[in-house]
Design a protein around this motif. Structure first.
Motif, PDB file in Angstrom:
ATOM      1  N   ASN A 237       0.804  -1.225   0.000  1.00  0.00           N
ATOM      2  CA  ASN A 237       0.000   0.000   0.000  1.00  0.00           C
ATOM      3  C   ASN A 237       0.835   1.273   0.000  1.00  0.00           C
TER       4      ASN A 237
ATOM      5  N   ALA B   2      -0.884   4.239  -1.573  1.00  0.00           N
ATOM      6  CA  ALA B   2      -1.903   4.862  -0.729  1.00  0.00           C
ATOM      7  C   ALA B   2      -1.262   5.722   0.349  1.00  0.00           C
TER       8      ALA B   2
ATOM      9  N   SER C  60      -1.611   9.954   0.880  1.00  0.00           N
ATOM     10  CA  SER C  60      -2.462  10.248   2.045  1.00  0.00           C
ATOM     11  C   SER C  60      -1.648  10.689   3.253  1.00  0.00           C
TER      12      SER C  60
ATOM     13  N   ILE D 185      -6.885   3.156   2.106  1.00  0.00           N
ATOM     14  CA  ILE D 185      -6.390   3.957   3.221  1.00  0.00           C
ATOM     15  C   ILE D 185      -6.756   3.347   4.569  1.00  0.00           C
TER      16      ILE D 185
END
Length: 325
Positions: free
Chosen positions: A219, A222, A226, A290
């Motif tokens: 991830n 992401a 973020s 997220i």
């Protein structure tokens, strides 16, 4: 290295795993395609090893001290959700962020909470006895909290057919752990069956580090997109830990808990069960990546804060009263 030392320094293993995972994911273009399938068996192994260390047979002992039991249940399943509800309006109006925060903050920890409670001079016997009760209650109440505290329609976001793998990843290791412990107890003292259960106690820390590494690797995109969200998660997680500690002190005073039991209450209200909810976070559809990052970020903030808790709880918040002259 002894198991005790491994558990005392576990936070540094997790931070190292996070950094390695982010670095690996940055250099590996299709990491998610190869790493994500491995997450489910890793989680199942982690939960199995962790559940074998829980005193699942001590449910009866947990009910012996009703005052502590009722206080701990009220603190974790009434006061804590109220604290989370109070914090949510202070966060950005992002349904995925709020869902992740509710998911990870409303369920109390059942594993490292015992380790930190022992380090913080709490009542380890009651901490150990409360853990299986906490596990059973949170599994029943989590859907209700998600329904009450988020605007997410779970039936739409996570259809039942998608939820079952996440549920099974928790329930199957739980059943296998109960059977393992029963078989272990049925063997001779110090025999191979009992030794196997003892060896499983070494697994949770390296397995959780591996899970964190895999989540970070899969991830990393992401995470990059973020960073502002993760800063919010860190602030909310820190605020929650401070509020939970104050609430535990107030609650322990109101019901006149002994000091060691008050410390136990502080640790159980402060620590959250991040990897129990991680399977559900990973079961969410595309676009919700997220949420697992929120869960992992909260757990890392919490682990760092536990270094402070271990000193603050017995030395300041629940300090020993000086003996009268």
């Amino acid at each position: 290295m002894s198991r005790d030392r491994l558990e005392r320094h576990q936070v540094w293993w997790y931070l190292a795993a996070l950094l390695v995972g982010l670095g690996l994911g940055s250099r590996w273009d299709d990491a998610d395609r190869w790493v994500e399938p491995a997450l489910w068996p890793l989680l199942a192994l982690l939960l199995y090893a962790t559940f074998t260390q829980l005193p699942l047979g001590s449910l009866g002992a947990a009910f012996a001290d009703r005052r502590f039991l009722v206080t701990a249940l009220a603190g974790n399943f009434v006061v804590v959700p109220a604290l989370v509800a109070a914090l949510l309006p202070l966060t950005p109006d992002d349904p995925m962020l709020r869902f992740g925060l509710v998911l990870v903050l409303v369920v109390p920890c059942t594993d490292w909470f015992i380790t930190f409670a022992q380090l913080g001079r709490a009542d380890a016997v009651r901490a150990t006895a409360f853990a299986p009760v906490s596990l059973l209650v949170q599994l029943m109440l989590l859907p209700a909290y998600l329904w009450l505290l988020t605007d997410v329609d779970l039936g739409v976001v996570v259809p039942a057919r998608e939820v079952w793998p996440a549920v099974l990843v928790v329930l199957v290791p739980l059943v296998l752990a109960v059977l393992t412990v029963r078989v272990g107890r049925g063997g001779a003292a110090g025999g191979p069956r009992e030794a196997w259960v003892e060896r499983l106690g070494w697994w949770p820390v390296p397995l959780l580090a591996t899970v964190i590494l895999a989540v970070a690797t899969a991830n990393v995109g992401a995470v990059r997109g973020s960073l502002d969200v993760l800063a919010v998660v860190g602030l909310v997680a820190g605020a929650y830990l401070a509020l939970a500690l104050g609430a535990a002190r107030l609650l322990a005073t109101l019901v006149r808990l002994p000091l060691e039991q008050g410390r136990t209450l502080a640790f159980t209200m402060g620590t959250r069960n991040s990897f129990i909810v991680l399977p559900l976070a990973l079961a969410l559809p595309a676009g919700w990546e997220i949420v697992p990052i929120v869960v992992v970020t909260q757990s890392l903030v919490e682990l760092l804060a536990m270094i402070v808790y271990v000193w603050l709880v017995p030395q300041v918040v629940f300090a020993d009263r000086p003996a009268s002259a």
